[in-house]
Write a protein that holds these residues in place. Sequence first.
Motif, PDB file in Angstrom:
ATOM      1  N   ALA A 157       0.823  -1.218   0.000  1.00 37.68           N
ATOM      2  CA  ALA A 157       0.000   0.000   0.000  1.00 37.68           C
ATOM      3  C   ALA A 157       0.854   1.264   0.000  1.00 37.68           C
ATOM      4  CB  ALA A 157      -0.943  -0.002   1.188  1.00 37.68           C
ATOM      5  N   CYS A 158       1.860   1.329   0.887  1.00 38.84           N
ATOM      6  CA  CYS A 158       2.659   2.552   0.972  1.00 38.84           C
ATOM      7  C   CYS A 158       4.100   2.338   0.508  1.00 38.84           C
ATOM      8  CB  CYS A 158       2.633   3.108   2.400  1.00 38.84           C
ATOM      9  SG  CYS A 158       3.511   2.104   3.606  1.00 38.84           S
ATOM     10  N   GLY A 159       4.470   1.083   0.232  1.00 38.86           N
ATOM     11  CA  GLY A 159       5.784   0.810  -0.317  1.00 38.86           C
ATOM     12  C   GLY A 159       6.917   0.781   0.698  1.00 38.86           C
ATOM     13  N   LYS A 160       6.566   0.904   1.987  1.00 45.80           N
ATOM     14  CA  LYS A 160       7.589   0.914   3.027  1.00 45.80           C
ATOM     15  C   LYS A 160       7.994  -0.508   3.403  1.00 45.80           C
ATOM     16  CE  LYS A 160       8.000   5.318   4.286  1.00 45.80           C
ATOM     17  NZ  LYS A 160       9.239   6.050   4.244  1.00 45.80           N
ATOM     18  N   SER A 161       9.290  -0.661   3.666  1.00 46.61           N
ATOM     19  CA  SER A 161       9.780  -1.927   4.194  1.00 46.61           C
ATOM     20  C   SER A 161       9.856  -1.820   5.704  1.00 46.61           C
ATOM     21  CB  SER A 161      11.157  -2.232   3.644  1.00 46.61           C
ATOM     22  OG  SER A 161      11.085  -2.424   2.253  1.00 46.61           O
ATOM     23  N   SER A 162       9.636  -2.930   6.365  1.00 50.51           N
ATOM     24  CA  SER A 162       9.768  -2.925   7.815  1.00 50.51           C
ATOM     25  C   SER A 162      10.251  -4.280   8.273  1.00 50.51           C
ATOM     26  CB  SER A 162       8.436  -2.569   8.481  1.00 50.51           C
ATOM     27  OG  SER A 162       7.416  -3.394   7.997  1.00 50.51           O
ATOM     28  N   SER A 163      10.721  -4.314   9.504  1.00 51.94           N
ATOM     29  CA  SER A 163      11.179  -5.562  10.091  1.00 51.94           C
ATOM     30  C   SER A 163      10.313  -5.880  11.292  1.00 51.94           C
ATOM     31  CB  SER A 163      12.628  -5.428  10.556  1.00 51.94           C
ATOM     32  OG  SER A 163      13.415  -4.909   9.503  1.00 51.94           O
ATOM     33  N   ALA A 164       9.941  -7.159  11.394  1.00 55.36           N
ATOM     34  CA  ALA A 164       9.177  -7.594  12.553  1.00 55.36           C
ATOM     35  C   ALA A 164      10.067  -8.491  13.404  1.00 55.36           C
ATOM     36  CB  ALA A 164       7.929  -8.347  12.109  1.00 55.36           C
TER      37      ALA A 164
END
Length: 53
Positions: free
Chosen positions: A31-38
């Motif tokens: 949706a927003c193209g952001k990468s994240s780490s969980a």
Amino acid sequence: MKCPVCGKEAKPTGKEWKFGQFDAKGYKCPACGKSSSAYYKEGKLSHTVPKTK
Ligand SMILES: [Zn+2]
């Protein structure tokens, strides 16, 4: 998991690694193209960190 930036569903990138006592997984939000780490501890989601770039 939910994107920490916009709250939409983020897709796993397939990247997994160890971070101290955490298991980390990479996600990318379509949706927003952001990468994240969980970060998971003992199989439970501990926290998510959006990647700043
Ligand atoms: Zn997002």
